[in-house]
Design a protein around this motif. Structure first.
Motif, PDB file in Angstrom:
ATOM      1  N   VAL A   1     -35.539   5.467 -36.899  1.00  0.00           N
ATOM      2  CA  VAL A   1     -34.655   4.328 -37.142  1.00  0.00           C
ATOM      3  C   VAL A   1     -33.267   4.677 -36.622  1.00  0.00           C
ATOM      4  O   VAL A   1     -32.774   5.790 -36.829  1.00  0.00           O
ATOM      5  CB  VAL A   1     -34.602   4.000 -38.658  1.00  0.00           C
ATOM      6  CG1 VAL A   1     -33.635   2.854 -38.925  1.00  0.00           C
ATOM      7  CG2 VAL A   1     -35.983   3.670 -39.187  1.00  0.00           C
ATOM      8  N   LEU A   2     -32.644   3.715 -35.948  1.00  0.00           N
ATOM      9  CA  LEU A   2     -31.284   3.883 -35.444  1.00  0.00           C
ATOM     10  C   LEU A   2     -30.348   2.955 -36.223  1.00  0.00           C
ATOM     11  O   LEU A   2     -30.744   1.849 -36.587  1.00  0.00           O
ATOM     12  CB  LEU A   2     -31.205   3.504 -33.957  1.00  0.00           C
ATOM     13  CG  LEU A   2     -32.105   4.247 -32.982  1.00  0.00           C
ATOM     14  CD1 LEU A   2     -31.959   3.642 -31.581  1.00  0.00           C
ATOM     15  CD2 LEU A   2     -31.764   5.731 -32.951  1.00  0.00           C
ATOM     16  N   SER A   3     -29.126   3.385 -36.427  1.00  0.00           N
ATOM     17  CA  SER A   3     -28.154   2.495 -37.053  1.00  0.00           C
ATOM     18  C   SER A   3     -27.576   1.534 -36.014  1.00  0.00           C
ATOM     19  O   SER A   3     -27.136   0.443 -36.339  1.00  0.00           O
ATOM     20  CB  SER A   3     -27.042   3.288 -37.732  1.00  0.00           C
ATOM     21  OG  SER A   3     -26.388   4.112 -36.787  1.00  0.00           O
ATOM     22  N   SER A   4     -27.607   1.954 -34.747  1.00  0.00           N
ATOM     23  CA  SER A   4     -27.138   1.127 -33.638  1.00  0.00           C
ATOM     24  C   SER A   4     -27.824   1.630 -32.374  1.00  0.00           C
ATOM     25  O   SER A   4     -28.147   2.813 -32.269  1.00  0.00           O
ATOM     26  CB  SER A   4     -25.622   1.245 -33.491  1.00  0.00           C
ATOM     27  OG  SER A   4     -25.200   0.669 -32.282  1.00  0.00           O
ATOM     28  N   SER A   5     -28.002   0.768 -31.405  1.00  0.00           N
ATOM     29  CA  SER A   5     -28.617   1.195 -30.144  1.00  0.00           C
ATOM     30  C   SER A   5     -27.573   1.442 -29.059  1.00  0.00           C
ATOM     31  O   SER A   5     -27.899   1.904 -27.972  1.00  0.00           O
ATOM     32  CB  SER A   5     -29.618   0.142 -29.665  1.00  0.00           C
ATOM     33  OG  SER A   5     -28.974  -1.092 -29.456  1.00  0.00           O
ATOM     34  N   ASP A   6     -26.294   1.168 -29.344  1.00  0.00           N
ATOM     35  CA  ASP A   6     -25.238   1.247 -28.330  1.00  0.00           C
ATOM     36  C   ASP A   6     -25.118   2.618 -27.673  1.00  0.00           C
ATOM     37  O   ASP A   6     -25.019   2.718 -26.453  1.00  0.00           O
ATOM     38  CB  ASP A   6     -23.881   0.861 -28.934  1.00  0.00           C
ATOM     39  CG  ASP A   6     -23.834  -0.577 -29.404  1.00  0.00           C
ATOM     40  OD1 ASP A   6     -24.722  -1.363 -29.011  1.00  0.00           O
ATOM     41  OD2 ASP A   6     -22.916  -0.911 -30.178  1.00  0.00           O
ATOM     42  N   VAL A   7     -25.093   3.675 -28.462  1.00  0.00           N
ATOM     43  CA  VAL A   7     -24.923   5.032 -27.928  1.00  0.00           C
ATOM     44  C   VAL A   7     -26.100   5.377 -27.013  1.00  0.00           C
ATOM     45  O   VAL A   7     -25.908   5.888 -25.901  1.00  0.00           O
ATOM     46  CB  VAL A   7     -24.804   6.071 -29.066  1.00  0.00           C
ATOM     47  CG1 VAL A   7     -24.833   7.487 -28.527  1.00  0.00           C
ATOM     48  CG2 VAL A   7     -23.534   5.835 -29.863  1.00  0.00           C
ATOM     49  N   LEU A   8     -27.290   5.098 -27.460  1.00  0.00           N
ATOM     50  CA  LEU A   8     -28.485   5.414 -26.677  1.00  0.00           C
ATOM     51  C   LEU A   8     -28.538   4.592 -25.383  1.00  0.00           C
ATOM     52  O   LEU A   8     -28.863   5.129 -24.320  1.00  0.00           O
ATOM     53  CB  LEU A   8     -29.742   5.171 -27.511  1.00  0.00           C
ATOM     54  CG  LEU A   8     -31.032   5.742 -26.972  1.00  0.00           C
ATOM     55  CD1 LEU A   8     -30.923   7.229 -26.690  1.00  0.00           C
ATOM     56  CD2 LEU A   8     -32.155   5.490 -27.961  1.00  0.00           C
ATOM     57  N   GLU A   9     -28.185   3.326 -25.457  1.00  0.00           N
ATOM     58  CA  GLU A   9     -28.178   2.492 -24.254  1.00  0.00           C
ATOM     59  C   GLU A   9     -27.151   3.001 -23.237  1.00  0.00           C
ATOM     60  O   GLU A   9     -27.421   3.015 -22.032  1.00  0.00           O
ATOM     61  CB  GLU A   9     -27.915   1.036 -24.619  1.00  0.00           C
ATOM     62  CG  GLU A   9     -29.108   0.400 -25.319  1.00  0.00           C
ATOM     63  CD  GLU A   9     -28.798  -0.930 -25.995  1.00  0.00           C
ATOM     64  OE1 GLU A   9     -27.607  -1.293 -26.136  1.00  0.00           O
ATOM     65  OE2 GLU A   9     -29.767  -1.608 -26.393  1.00  0.00           O
TER      66      GLU A   9
END
Length: 190
Positions: A87-95
Motif C-alpha cells: 500500500v502506498l500513501s501516494s503514488s507521486d514519488v514513485l511516478e
C-alpha cells in the motif's frame, strides 16, 4: 502467495448476477484504475499502480507481478501469478522515479467490479475461498474473473485448482468456449 485465475467473456450480465447470488456471497462494488509501467525496451509490464475506490475510500497499491500461463486441456489456460503488493500513501514519488529512470507508462485501464466470495473444498488444497469478480472493462465489455489463492505452488495443487476454476466457471453458467487467455493489456493494445 500464488494467485491462480481464469477469466471469460460474459454474454448475459443480469443472468450471471442472478447465478452468482445463488452460489456465492456478494461482497461489494469497487472501481480500479490501473496504470502499468515497464522499463524501456522490455516487453513485459510487471509494475502496476492501482487506485482502488470502494465506499468512497481510495487506496493506492503498488504491485509487482511475475505472470505465467499454465497450459490446460481444451485451450483452457490459467494465470499463475507470483504477486507482490504494498500500500502506498501516494503514488507521486514513485511516478516521478519511474519518469526519471525511463520506466514508461505503458497502459491505463479502468475496471468496474462487483465481487462475490465462494467457499469450497478440494482435496489437494483443503478449504479455500474463491473470489468471483464481474468486471466491466470499458472498450472490452464484461468478464467473469475467478481467482483462488494458494500458499503452495506444486504441480498437484496447480492441476487440482485448475480443475476447480473450470468447475466454478461451469456452475456460473459460462461455457469454456468463452474463456479469454489474453491479458486485458493485450486486448486493449490490440
Amino acid at each position: 502467495m500464488t494467485e491462480l485465475e481464469i477469466k471469460a467473456y460474459v454474454d448475459d450480465r443480469e443472468a450471471l448476477i442472478k447465478r452468482l447470488n445463488e452460489i456465492a456471497v456478494y461482497k461489494g462494488h469497487v472501481t480500479r484504475e490501473d496504470s502499468y509501467y515497464r522499463k524501456e525496451g522490455v516487453k513485459t509490464y510487471p509494475l502496476r499502480i492501482r487506485k482502488e475506490t470502494e465506499n468512497g475510500e481510495c487506496k493506492i497499491l503498488l504491485t509487482y507481478k511475475r505472470k505465467k500461463i499454465r497450459k490446460g486441456k481444451d485451450n483452457v489456460d490459467i494465470e499463475v501469478n507470483d504477486e507482490k503488493e504494498c500500500v502506498l500513501s501516494s503514488s507521486d514519488v514513485l511516478e516521478a522515479f519511474f519518469e526519471d529512470n525511463k520506466v514508461d507508462l505503458y497502459l491505463k485501464k479502468e475496471k468496474i467490479v462487483d465481487d462475490w466470495e465462494y467457499k469450497g473444498h478440494i482435496e489437494a488444497l483443503g478449504d479455500y475461498t474463491a473470489t468471483l469478480e464481474l468486471c466491466k472493462i470499458p472498450n472490452l465489455g464484461d468478464f467473469l474473473e475467478i481467482e483462488i489463492l494458494s500458499n503452495e505452488n506444486n504441480e498437484n495443487i496447480l492441476k487440482n485448482v485448475h480443475k476447480e476454476l473450470e468447475r466454478l466457471l461451469e456452475i456460473s453458467g459460462i461455457p469454456k468456449s468463452r474463456i479469454e487467455n489474453r491479458s486485458y493489456a493485450q486486448l486493449l493494445k490490440g
